[in-house]
Design a protein around this motif. Structure first.
Motif, PDB file in Angstrom:
ATOM      1  N   GLN A   1     -11.630   3.277 -10.623  1.00 10.87           N
ATOM      2  CA  GLN A   1     -10.074   2.940 -11.629  1.00 10.87           C
ATOM      3  C   GLN A   1     -10.644   2.007 -12.262  1.00 10.87           C
ATOM      4  OE1 GLN A   1      -9.126   5.631 -13.630  1.00 10.87           O
ATOM      5  NE2 GLN A   1     -10.854   7.029 -11.993  1.00 10.87           N
ATOM      6  N   GLN A   2      -9.766   1.059 -13.303  1.00  7.90           N
ATOM      7  CA  GLN A   2      -9.779   0.124 -13.128  1.00  7.90           C
ATOM      8  C   GLN A   2      -8.693  -0.499 -13.167  1.00  7.90           C
ATOM      9  OE1 GLN A   2     -11.158  -0.999 -17.118  1.00  7.90           O
ATOM     10  NE2 GLN A   2      -9.159  -2.439 -17.491  1.00  7.90           N
ATOM     11  N   GLY A   3      -8.735  -1.524 -12.314  1.00  8.79           N
ATOM     12  CA  GLY A   3      -7.690  -2.263 -11.839  1.00  8.79           C
ATOM     13  C   GLY A   3      -6.739  -2.909 -13.300  1.00  8.79           C
ATOM     14  N   VAL A   4      -5.221  -2.679 -13.051  1.00  6.98           N
ATOM     15  CA  VAL A   4      -4.978  -3.039 -14.629  1.00  6.98           C
ATOM     16  C   VAL A   4      -3.615  -4.386 -13.419  1.00  6.98           C
ATOM     17  CG1 VAL A   4      -4.980  -1.405 -15.593  1.00  6.98           C
ATOM     18  CG2 VAL A   4      -3.118  -1.553 -14.067  1.00  6.98           C
ATOM     19  N   PHE A   5      -3.389  -5.328 -14.673  1.00 12.15           N
ATOM     20  CA  PHE A   5      -2.143  -5.902 -14.292  1.00 12.15           C
ATOM     21  C   PHE A   5      -1.006  -4.991 -15.269  1.00 12.15           C
ATOM     22  CE2 PHE A   5      -5.299  -8.731 -13.857  1.00 12.15           C
ATOM     23  CZ  PHE A   5      -5.088  -9.632 -13.001  1.00 12.15           C
ATOM     24  N   VAL A   6       0.525  -5.007 -14.093  1.00 13.77           N
ATOM     25  CA  VAL A   6       1.669  -4.766 -14.831  1.00 13.77           C
ATOM     26  C   VAL A   6       3.240  -5.825 -14.418  1.00 13.77           C
ATOM     27  CG1 VAL A   6       1.368  -1.936 -14.263  1.00 13.77           C
ATOM     28  CG2 VAL A   6       2.660  -3.845 -12.805  1.00 13.77           C
TER      29      VAL A   6
ATOM     30  N   ALA B   1      -4.718   4.479  10.593  1.00 11.60           N
ATOM     31  CA  ALA B   1      -4.288   5.657   9.260  1.00 11.60           C
ATOM     32  C   ALA B   1      -4.364   4.518   8.067  1.00 11.60           C
ATOM     33  CB  ALA B   1      -2.646   6.127   9.041  1.00 11.60           C
ATOM     34  N   LEU B   2      -4.580   3.497   8.497  1.00  5.92           N
ATOM     35  CA  LEU B   2      -5.475   2.001   7.408  1.00  5.92           C
ATOM     36  C   LEU B   2      -6.419   1.972   6.945  1.00  5.92           C
ATOM     37  CD1 LEU B   2      -3.773  -0.141   5.575  1.00  5.92           C
ATOM     38  CD2 LEU B   2      -4.392  -1.552   7.008  1.00  5.92           C
ATOM     39  N   VAL B   3      -7.167   2.566   8.128  1.00  2.39           N
ATOM     40  CA  VAL B   3      -8.506   2.668   7.999  1.00  2.39           C
ATOM     41  C   VAL B   3      -9.522   3.571   7.040  1.00  2.39           C
ATOM     42  CG1 VAL B   3     -10.993   2.221   9.231  1.00  2.39           C
ATOM     43  CG2 VAL B   3      -9.232  -0.041   9.761  1.00  2.39           C
ATOM     44  N   GLN B   4      -8.873   5.273   6.981  1.00  2.00           N
ATOM     45  CA  GLN B   4      -9.085   5.973   7.286  1.00  2.00           C
ATOM     46  C   GLN B   4      -7.909   6.302   5.461  1.00  2.00           C
ATOM     47  OE1 GLN B   4      -7.648   9.134  10.188  1.00  2.00           O
ATOM     48  NE2 GLN B   4      -9.540   7.934  11.379  1.00  2.00           N
ATOM     49  N   ALA B   5      -7.265   5.402   4.912  1.00  3.10           N
ATOM     50  CA  ALA B   5      -7.055   5.324   3.734  1.00  3.10           C
ATOM     51  C   ALA B   5      -7.851   5.992   3.310  1.00  3.10           C
ATOM     52  CB  ALA B   5      -5.933   4.014   3.404  1.00  3.10           C
ATOM     53  N   GLU B   6      -7.264   6.379   1.787  1.00  2.08           N
ATOM     54  CA  GLU B   6      -7.785   7.125   0.595  1.00  2.08           C
ATOM     55  C   GLU B   6      -6.541   7.918  -0.365  1.00  2.08           C
ATOM     56  OE1 GLU B   6     -10.862   9.892   1.025  1.00  2.08           O
ATOM     57  OE2 GLU B   6     -11.657   9.906   2.516  1.00  2.08           O
ATOM     58  N   ASP B   7      -7.069   7.282  -1.680  1.00  2.55           N
ATOM     59  CA  ASP B   7      -6.502   7.674  -2.885  1.00  2.55           C
ATOM     60  C   ASP B   7      -4.889   7.227  -2.871  1.00  2.55           C
ATOM     61  OD1 ASP B   7      -6.158   8.835  -5.071  1.00  2.55           O
ATOM     62  OD2 ASP B   7      -5.042  10.602  -4.415  1.00  2.55           O
ATOM     63  N   VAL B   8      -5.119   5.739  -2.940  1.00  2.37           N
ATOM     64  CA  VAL B   8      -2.852   5.025  -2.380  1.00  2.37           C
ATOM     65  C   VAL B   8      -3.617   4.306  -3.493  1.00  2.37           C
ATOM     66  CG1 VAL B   8      -3.574   4.942   0.283  1.00  2.37           C
ATOM     67  CG2 VAL B   8      -4.659   3.330  -1.040  1.00  2.37           C
TER      68      VAL B   8
ATOM     69  N   ILE C   1       0.670  -1.079  -0.300  1.00  4.85           N
ATOM     70  CA  ILE C   1      -0.186  -0.707  -0.226  1.00  4.85           C
ATOM     71  C   ILE C   1       0.652   1.182   0.000  1.00  4.85           C
ATOM     72  CG2 ILE C   1      -1.814   1.168   1.072  1.00  4.85           C
ATOM     73  CD1 ILE C   1      -2.662  -1.266   0.101  1.00  4.85           C
ATOM     74  N   ASP C   2       0.947   2.169  -1.401  1.00  5.06           N
ATOM     75  CA  ASP C   2       1.939   2.997  -0.948  1.00  5.06           C
ATOM     76  C   ASP C   2       3.270   2.243  -1.379  1.00  5.06           C
ATOM     77  OD1 ASP C   2      -0.148   4.737  -2.042  1.00  5.06           O
ATOM     78  OD2 ASP C   2      -0.209   5.854  -0.070  1.00  5.06           O
ATOM     79  N   GLY C   3       3.288   1.566  -1.800  1.00  5.56           N
ATOM     80  CA  GLY C   3       5.099   1.229  -1.404  1.00  5.56           C
ATOM     81  C   GLY C   3       5.418   0.513   0.204  1.00  5.56           C
ATOM     82  N   ALA C   4       4.272   0.482   0.874  1.00  2.00           N
ATOM     83  CA  ALA C   4       4.716   0.074   2.565  1.00  2.00           C
ATOM     84  C   ALA C   4       4.162  -1.309   2.080  1.00  2.00           C
ATOM     85  CB  ALA C   4       3.993   0.292   3.465  1.00  2.00           C
ATOM     86  N   VAL C   5       5.310  -2.512   2.748  1.00  5.85           N
ATOM     87  CA  VAL C   5       4.700  -3.541   2.658  1.00  5.85           C
ATOM     88  C   VAL C   5       3.959  -4.308   3.585  1.00  5.85           C
ATOM     89  CG1 VAL C   5       6.033  -6.515   2.200  1.00  5.85           C
ATOM     90  CG2 VAL C   5       6.846  -4.262   1.093  1.00  5.85           C
TER      91      VAL C   5
ATOM     92  N   GLN D   1      -5.732   5.018  -6.688  1.00  2.00           N
ATOM     93  CA  GLN D   1      -6.871   6.123  -6.381  1.00  2.00           C
ATOM     94  C   GLN D   1      -7.670   5.271  -5.027  1.00  2.00           C
ATOM     95  OE1 GLN D   1      -8.771   8.197  -9.546  1.00  2.00           O
ATOM     96  NE2 GLN D   1      -6.656   9.753  -9.939  1.00  2.00           N
ATOM     97  N   ALA D   2      -6.994   4.385  -4.770  1.00  2.00           N
ATOM     98  CA  ALA D   2      -8.025   2.953  -3.772  1.00  2.00           C
ATOM     99  C   ALA D   2      -8.044   3.546  -2.492  1.00  2.00           C
ATOM    100  CB  ALA D   2      -7.312   1.804  -4.285  1.00  2.00           C
ATOM    101  N   ARG D   3      -9.491   3.478  -1.929  1.00  2.00           N
ATOM    102  CA  ARG D   3      -9.660   3.720  -0.149  1.00  2.00           C
ATOM    103  C   ARG D   3     -10.224   2.173   0.454  1.00  2.00           C
ATOM    104  NH1 ARG D   3     -12.167   4.597  -4.477  1.00  2.00           N
ATOM    105  NH2 ARG D   3     -14.617   4.171  -4.921  1.00  2.00           N
ATOM    106  N   TYR D   4      -9.503   2.438   1.326  1.00  2.00           N
ATOM    107  CA  TYR D   4     -10.016   1.057   2.201  1.00  2.00           C
ATOM    108  C   TYR D   4     -11.417   1.608   2.528  1.00  2.00           C
ATOM    109  CZ  TYR D   4     -10.324  -1.584   6.450  1.00  2.00           C
ATOM    110  OH  TYR D   4     -11.184  -2.607   7.327  1.00  2.00           O
TER     111      TYR D   4
END
Length: 121
Positions: free
Chosen positions: A116-121, A69-76, A14-18, A92-95
């Motif tokens: 937003q549509q999820g994508v595979f990279v 912070a995780l439960v209130q996460a928005e635009d991650v 989530i935003d780079g944190a594992v 642009q995901a939210r919990y």
């Protein structure tokens, strides 16, 4: 023939944190949901409605995790790295959820959704 790993999760970020992922996760790209339309004369076609893209599963709650912070996460950005080499990414995901954890195994359910549509990279 060599064994090829096709199942299992490598990591949830989530935003780079594992985060320590537990068990199976589910995900959906957020493509339109189709449903068959029928009548007394047979199948008439189908309808489709939008649905949210999501990543859902459980993480292990550690002392370094700020659950509020995780439960209130928005635009991650949420990324699910799969052992088959694919990475599923939501922008642009939210919990979404109530934020209830479990003390027996320190597990905490998470669900991140995006319009937003999820994508595979």
């Amino acid at each position: 023939m060599a064994n090829k790993v096709t199942g299992g999760i490598l990591s949830l970020k989530i935003d780079g944190a594992v985060y320590s992922a537990i068990g199976s996760f589910t995900f959906n790209q957020g493509l339109p949901l189709r449903a068959t339309l029928t009548s007394a004369t047979g199948v008439d076609g189908y309808s489709q409605v939008p649905q949210a893209a999501f990543i859902e599963g459980e993480i292990r709650d550690g002392s370094e995790i700020d659950l509020e912070a995780l439960v209130q996460a928005e635009d991650v950005t949420a990324a699910l790295e799969l052992s088959n080499g694919k990475t599923f990414v939501l922008s642009q995901a939210r919990y979404i959820g109530e934020g209830t954890g479990n003390t027996a195994e320190s597990n905490f359910p998470v669900r991140f959704e995006s319009s937003q549509q999820g994508v595979f990279v």
